[in-house]
Write a protein that holds these residues in place. Structure first.
Motif, PDB file in Angstrom:
ATOM      1  N   GLU A 179       0.840  -1.216   0.000  1.00  0.00           N
ATOM      2  CA  GLU A 179       0.000   0.000   0.000  1.00  0.00           C
ATOM      3  C   GLU A 179       0.866   1.254   0.000  1.00  0.00           C
ATOM      4  OE1 GLU A 179      -2.993   0.038  -0.660  1.00  0.00           O
ATOM      5  OE2 GLU A 179      -4.076  -1.651   0.218  1.00  0.00           O
ATOM      6  N   ARG A 180       1.568   1.485  -1.096  1.00  0.00           N
ATOM      7  CA  ARG A 180       2.394   2.699  -1.182  1.00  0.00           C
ATOM      8  C   ARG A 180       2.222   3.350  -2.551  1.00  0.00           C
ATOM      9  NH1 ARG A 180       8.201   1.223   1.410  1.00  0.00           N
ATOM     10  NH2 ARG A 180       8.468   3.475   1.337  1.00  0.00           N
ATOM     11  N   SER A 181       0.987   3.290  -3.040  1.00  0.00           N
ATOM     12  CA  SER A 181       0.715   3.780  -4.391  1.00  0.00           C
ATOM     13  C   SER A 181      -0.499   4.694  -4.382  1.00  0.00           C
ATOM     14  CB  SER A 181       0.469   2.597  -5.335  1.00  0.00           C
ATOM     15  OG  SER A 181       1.603   1.756  -5.374  1.00  0.00           O
ATOM     16  N   LEU A 182      -0.671   5.438  -5.469  1.00  0.00           N
ATOM     17  CA  LEU A 182      -1.824   6.332  -5.606  1.00  0.00           C
ATOM     18  C   LEU A 182      -3.121   5.528  -5.568  1.00  0.00           C
ATOM     19  CD1 LEU A 182      -2.925   9.183  -6.212  1.00  0.00           C
ATOM     20  CD2 LEU A 182      -2.643   8.680  -8.643  1.00  0.00           C
ATOM     21  N   PHE A 183      -3.119   4.373  -6.254  1.00  0.00           N
ATOM     22  CA  PHE A 183      -4.287   3.485  -6.265  1.00  0.00           C
ATOM     23  C   PHE A 183      -4.049   2.370  -5.240  1.00  0.00           C
ATOM     24  CE2 PHE A 183      -4.195   5.643 -10.266  1.00  0.00           C
ATOM     25  CZ  PHE A 183      -5.527   5.836 -10.620  1.00  0.00           C
ATOM     26  N   ASP A 184      -5.049   2.096  -4.395  1.00  0.00           N
ATOM     27  CA  ASP A 184      -4.830   1.091  -3.350  1.00  0.00           C
ATOM     28  C   ASP A 184      -4.719  -0.311  -3.959  1.00  0.00           C
ATOM     29  OD1 ASP A 184      -7.483  -0.441  -3.117  1.00  0.00           O
ATOM     30  OD2 ASP A 184      -8.175   1.628  -2.928  1.00  0.00           O
ATOM     31  N   ALA A 185      -4.209  -1.242  -3.151  1.00  0.00           N
ATOM     32  CA  ALA A 185      -3.879  -2.589  -3.639  1.00  0.00           C
ATOM     33  C   ALA A 185      -5.097  -3.299  -4.216  1.00  0.00           C
ATOM     34  CB  ALA A 185      -3.269  -3.419  -2.517  1.00  0.00           C
ATOM     35  N   ASN A 186      -6.234  -3.195  -3.546  1.00  0.00           N
ATOM     36  CA  ASN A 186      -7.429  -3.901  -4.009  1.00  0.00           C
ATOM     37  C   ASN A 186      -7.923  -3.337  -5.339  1.00  0.00           C
ATOM     38  OD1 ASN A 186      -9.351  -6.011  -3.457  1.00  0.00           O
ATOM     39  ND2 ASN A 186     -10.873  -4.391  -3.203  1.00  0.00           N
ATOM     40  N   THR A 187      -7.887  -2.010  -5.479  1.00  0.00           N
ATOM     41  CA  THR A 187      -8.299  -1.361  -6.745  1.00  0.00           C
ATOM     42  C   THR A 187      -7.377  -1.801  -7.881  1.00  0.00           C
ATOM     43  OG1 THR A 187      -9.179   0.548  -5.565  1.00  0.00           O
ATOM     44  CG2 THR A 187      -8.651   0.869  -7.898  1.00  0.00           C
ATOM     45  N   ARG A 188      -6.061  -1.790  -7.624  1.00  0.00           N
ATOM     46  CA  ARG A 188      -5.107  -2.189  -8.668  1.00  0.00           C
ATOM     47  C   ARG A 188      -5.323  -3.645  -9.087  1.00  0.00           C
ATOM     48  NH1 ARG A 188      -0.504  -2.446  -6.607  1.00  0.00           N
ATOM     49  NH2 ARG A 188      -0.829  -1.615  -4.496  1.00  0.00           N
ATOM     50  N   LEU A 189      -5.544  -4.517  -8.104  1.00  0.00           N
ATOM     51  CA  LEU A 189      -5.782  -5.941  -8.403  1.00  0.00           C
ATOM     52  C   LEU A 189      -7.032  -6.104  -9.272  1.00  0.00           C
ATOM     53  CD1 LEU A 189      -4.593  -8.804  -7.585  1.00  0.00           C
ATOM     54  CD2 LEU A 189      -6.446  -8.888  -5.911  1.00  0.00           C
ATOM     55  N   GLU A 190      -8.101  -5.400  -8.912  1.00  0.00           N
ATOM     56  CA  GLU A 190      -9.365  -5.523  -9.666  1.00  0.00           C
ATOM     57  C   GLU A 190      -9.241  -4.938 -11.072  1.00  0.00           C
ATOM     58  OE1 GLU A 190     -11.972  -7.369  -8.828  1.00  0.00           O
ATOM     59  OE2 GLU A 190     -10.722  -7.886  -7.113  1.00  0.00           O
ATOM     60  N   LEU A 191      -8.510  -3.820 -11.217  1.00  0.00           N
ATOM     61  CA  LEU A 191      -8.333  -3.227 -12.552  1.00  0.00           C
ATOM     62  C   LEU A 191      -7.534  -4.157 -13.464  1.00  0.00           C
ATOM     63  CD1 LEU A 191      -7.619   0.551 -11.780  1.00  0.00           C
ATOM     64  CD2 LEU A 191      -9.732  -0.465 -12.671  1.00  0.00           C
ATOM     65  N   VAL A 192      -6.543  -4.842 -12.906  1.00  0.00           N
ATOM     66  CA  VAL A 192      -5.763  -5.800 -13.684  1.00  0.00           C
ATOM     67  C   VAL A 192      -6.651  -6.973 -14.087  1.00  0.00           C
ATOM     68  CG1 VAL A 192      -3.824  -7.423 -13.644  1.00  0.00           C
ATOM     69  CG2 VAL A 192      -3.550  -5.138 -12.682  1.00  0.00           C
ATOM     70  N   LYS A 193      -7.431  -7.493 -13.142  1.00  0.00           N
ATOM     71  CA  LYS A 193      -8.335  -8.618 -13.454  1.00  0.00           C
ATOM     72  C   LYS A 193      -9.303  -8.253 -14.569  1.00  0.00           C
ATOM     73  CE  LYS A 193      -8.369 -11.129  -9.041  1.00  0.00           C
ATOM     74  NZ  LYS A 193      -9.155 -11.443  -7.821  1.00  0.00           N
ATOM     75  N   GLU A 194      -9.875  -7.052 -14.475  1.00  0.00           N
ATOM     76  CA  GLU A 194     -10.798  -6.583 -15.526  1.00  0.00           C
ATOM     77  C   GLU A 194     -10.079  -6.432 -16.859  1.00  0.00           C
ATOM     78  OE1 GLU A 194     -14.017  -6.016 -15.825  1.00  0.00           O
ATOM     79  OE2 GLU A 194     -14.441  -6.688 -13.779  1.00  0.00           O
ATOM     80  N   VAL A 196      -7.488  -7.952 -18.074  1.00  0.00           N
ATOM     81  CA  VAL A 196      -6.987  -9.172 -18.745  1.00  0.00           C
ATOM     82  C   VAL A 196      -8.041 -10.278 -18.785  1.00  0.00           C
ATOM     83  CG1 VAL A 196      -4.614  -8.640 -18.055  1.00  0.00           C
ATOM     84  CG2 VAL A 196      -5.956 -10.196 -16.643  1.00  0.00           C
ATOM     85  N   ARG A 197      -9.292  -9.925 -18.443  1.00  0.00           N
ATOM     86  CA  ARG A 197     -10.367 -10.937 -18.370  1.00  0.00           C
ATOM     87  C   ARG A 197     -10.486 -11.769 -19.649  1.00  0.00           C
ATOM     88  NH1 ARG A 197     -14.326 -11.482 -14.755  1.00  0.00           N
ATOM     89  NH2 ARG A 197     -13.958  -9.470 -13.783  1.00  0.00           N
ATOM     90  N   HIS A 198     -10.218 -11.151 -20.793  1.00  0.00           N
ATOM     91  CA  HIS A 198     -10.367 -11.845 -22.087  1.00  0.00           C
ATOM     92  C   HIS A 198      -9.223 -12.822 -22.365  1.00  0.00           C
ATOM     93  CE1 HIS A 198      -7.773  -8.397 -22.715  1.00  0.00           C
ATOM     94  NE2 HIS A 198      -7.340  -8.917 -23.852  1.00  0.00           N
ATOM     95  N   LEU A 199      -8.153 -12.737 -21.567  1.00  0.00           N
ATOM     96  CA  LEU A 199      -6.999 -13.630 -21.765  1.00  0.00           C
ATOM     97  C   LEU A 199      -7.153 -14.825 -20.815  1.00  0.00           C
ATOM     98  CD1 LEU A 199      -4.239 -10.856 -21.836  1.00  0.00           C
ATOM     99  CD2 LEU A 199      -5.116 -12.115 -23.821  1.00  0.00           C
ATOM    100  N   THR A 200      -7.678 -15.921 -21.350  1.00  0.00           N
ATOM    101  CA  THR A 200      -8.086 -17.043 -20.488  1.00  0.00           C
ATOM    102  C   THR A 200      -6.914 -17.804 -19.873  1.00  0.00           C
ATOM    103  OG1 THR A 200      -8.237 -18.440 -22.456  1.00  0.00           O
ATOM    104  CG2 THR A 200     -10.282 -17.403 -21.678  1.00  0.00           C
ATOM    105  N   ASN A 201      -5.720 -17.612 -20.396  1.00  0.00           N
ATOM    106  CA  ASN A 201      -4.558 -18.320 -19.819  1.00  0.00           C
ATOM    107  C   ASN A 201      -3.750 -17.454 -18.850  1.00  0.00           C
ATOM    108  OD1 ASN A 201      -3.573 -16.693 -21.904  1.00  0.00           O
ATOM    109  ND2 ASN A 201      -1.852 -18.060 -22.343  1.00  0.00           N
ATOM    110  N   VAL A 202      -4.368 -16.359 -18.372  1.00  0.00           N
ATOM    111  CA  VAL A 202      -3.702 -15.482 -17.397  1.00  0.00           C
ATOM    112  C   VAL A 202      -4.380 -15.631 -16.027  1.00  0.00           C
ATOM    113  CG1 VAL A 202      -3.136 -13.088 -16.778  1.00  0.00           C
ATOM    114  CG2 VAL A 202      -3.006 -13.825 -19.173  1.00  0.00           C
ATOM    115  N   VAL A 203      -3.571 -15.908 -15.006  1.00  0.00           N
ATOM    116  CA  VAL A 203      -4.066 -16.047 -13.632  1.00  0.00           C
ATOM    117  C   VAL A 203      -3.525 -14.869 -12.815  1.00  0.00           C
ATOM    118  CG1 VAL A 203      -4.090 -17.517 -11.576  1.00  0.00           C
ATOM    119  CG2 VAL A 203      -4.003 -18.573 -13.854  1.00  0.00           C
ATOM    120  N   VAL A 204      -4.422 -14.053 -12.274  1.00  0.00           N
ATOM    121  CA  VAL A 204      -4.011 -12.857 -11.528  1.00  0.00           C
ATOM    122  C   VAL A 204      -3.948 -13.181 -10.032  1.00  0.00           C
ATOM    123  CG1 VAL A 204      -4.526 -10.425 -11.021  1.00  0.00           C
ATOM    124  CG2 VAL A 204      -5.099 -11.386 -13.274  1.00  0.00           C
ATOM    125  N   LEU A 205      -2.811 -12.845  -9.418  1.00  0.00           N
ATOM    126  CA  LEU A 205      -2.568 -13.193  -8.012  1.00  0.00           C
ATOM    127  C   LEU A 205      -1.970 -12.007  -7.253  1.00  0.00           C
ATOM    128  CD1 LEU A 205      -0.816 -16.591  -8.779  1.00  0.00           C
ATOM    129  CD2 LEU A 205      -3.057 -16.380  -7.694  1.00  0.00           C
TER     130      LEU A 205
END
Length: 331
Positions: A179-194, A196-205
């Motif tokens: 948590e040292r960014s302009l966007f909080d960790a949960n927001t960043r994780l969700e934006l990445v998931k959204e 790359v949603r169309h890329l079925t061989n990508v697992v976001v962790l």
């Protein structure tokens, strides 16, 4: 002998004494500290320890007082402080020659290099994190990884993930939990998931505290203020932990990164990975995606947010990221 707090920001003489003491102990005085204590024999400093968030740092004892059990007293005092702050899990950096002492105080080794040993105590711990990763493991052989802060997730990040997804069966995409960014960790994780949603061989962790964090690589977050020699030592530790523990757990054979024309610390990290991975883990450095001859970067997007130039931002980020930026603007 007495233990007392050292106010490094207020007492210049005490800070100088502390700094000299650490240098004599072959340690680098650290700027990133929240709390520091010293053990004194009258006015002589004979032991010290500090914390930054939930990380124990700059722990040293005068060799002529080694039989006084000072180390245990320092660690106990710092643990009590951490527990007061609500931490049940904490980390420690130490030199290889002193790691056994900390092991006897209940710390477990996570990773080690020739210069550093990274240890932890409390729960949830590194074993719990590896168990969490295994739950998301795909039964594939050609696996790659990407680690990103995504502050925020841009079309440049999307390009990197898309290229990796073309070349690997599974891409494990780790988003920093720090948590040292302009966007909080949960927001960043969700934006990445959204994104790359169309890329079925990508697992976001999530990375938790085990990749590019205040624990493994604090210099990363200092960017231009980071000392290159410290950044290099930490980068090698972070790369070692990834190679020996994360990559082996998920059968990762390749790590993709973007080339780094902007940040010296990120470039140090790329070079440290190249050296540490050797022939066991392939590092692929991809050129950055450009628009109008300029590389897309999260730094550029944040600068445009400052200028409120939303028209320029729109071409640099995926739709969900743009929605989030507008939402932040309207807060």
């Amino acid at each position: 002998m007495n233990i007392r707090r050292i106010w490094l920001d207020r007492d210049l003489a005490a800070k100088q004494q502390w700094s000299d003491f650490l240098i004599n102990a072959d340690l680098i005085p650290d700027d990133q500290l929240d709390y520091t204590i010293g053990i004194y024999d009258q006015e002589k400093l004979i032991g010290t320890g500090s914390i930054f968030r939930n990380i124990l740092k700059c722990v040293a004892v005068d060799p002529s007082y080694q039989n006084e059990n000072l180390l245990t007293q320092i660690i106990q005092a710092l643990r009590e402080r951490l527990q007061e702050l609500g931490y049940q899990h904490y980390f420690l950096y130490t030199k290889p020659k002193t790691s056994k002492l900390f092991h006897s105080l209940g710390f477990t080794e996570i990773a080690a290099t020739s210069e550093l040993v990274f240890m932890e105590q409390g729960f949830p711990d590194f074993k719990d994190y590896l168990t969490e990763l295994k739950k998301h493991q795909r039964n594939t052989k050609q696996n790659a990884a990407i680690v990103m802060n995504a502050n925020p997730f841009t079309n440049g990040h999307l390009y990197l993930v898309t290229e990796a997804a073309k070349r690997a069966e599974t891409v494990y995409l780790f988003v920093l939990s720090e948590e040292r960014s302009l966007f909080d960790a949960n927001t960043r994780l969700e934006l990445v998931k959204e994104g790359v949603r169309h890329l079925t061989n990508v697992v976001v962790l999530p990375t938790r505290e085990y990749m590019v964090s205040s624990a493994t690589f604090p210099a990363y977050f200092l960017k231009d203020q980071a000392k290159a020699n410290i950044a290099k030592v930490q980068a090698i530790l972070d790369a070692t932990l990834f190679k020996e523990k994360i990559a082996t757990t998920l059968s990762i054979s390749t790590r993709f990164v973007g080339e780094e024309p902007f940040s010296e610390v990120t470039e140090i990290y790329n070079q440290a990975m190249k050296k540490t991975f050797g022939s066991e883990l392939k590092l692929v450095i991809l050129p950055r995606k450009k628009i109008d001859g300029e590389a897309i970067s999260a730094t550029k997007v944040r600068a445009l947010m400052e200028q409120e130039n939303y028209a320029a931002i729109k071409s640099l980020v995926p739709p969900k990221t743009f929605e989030e930026i507008i939402k932040q603007k309207n807060k």
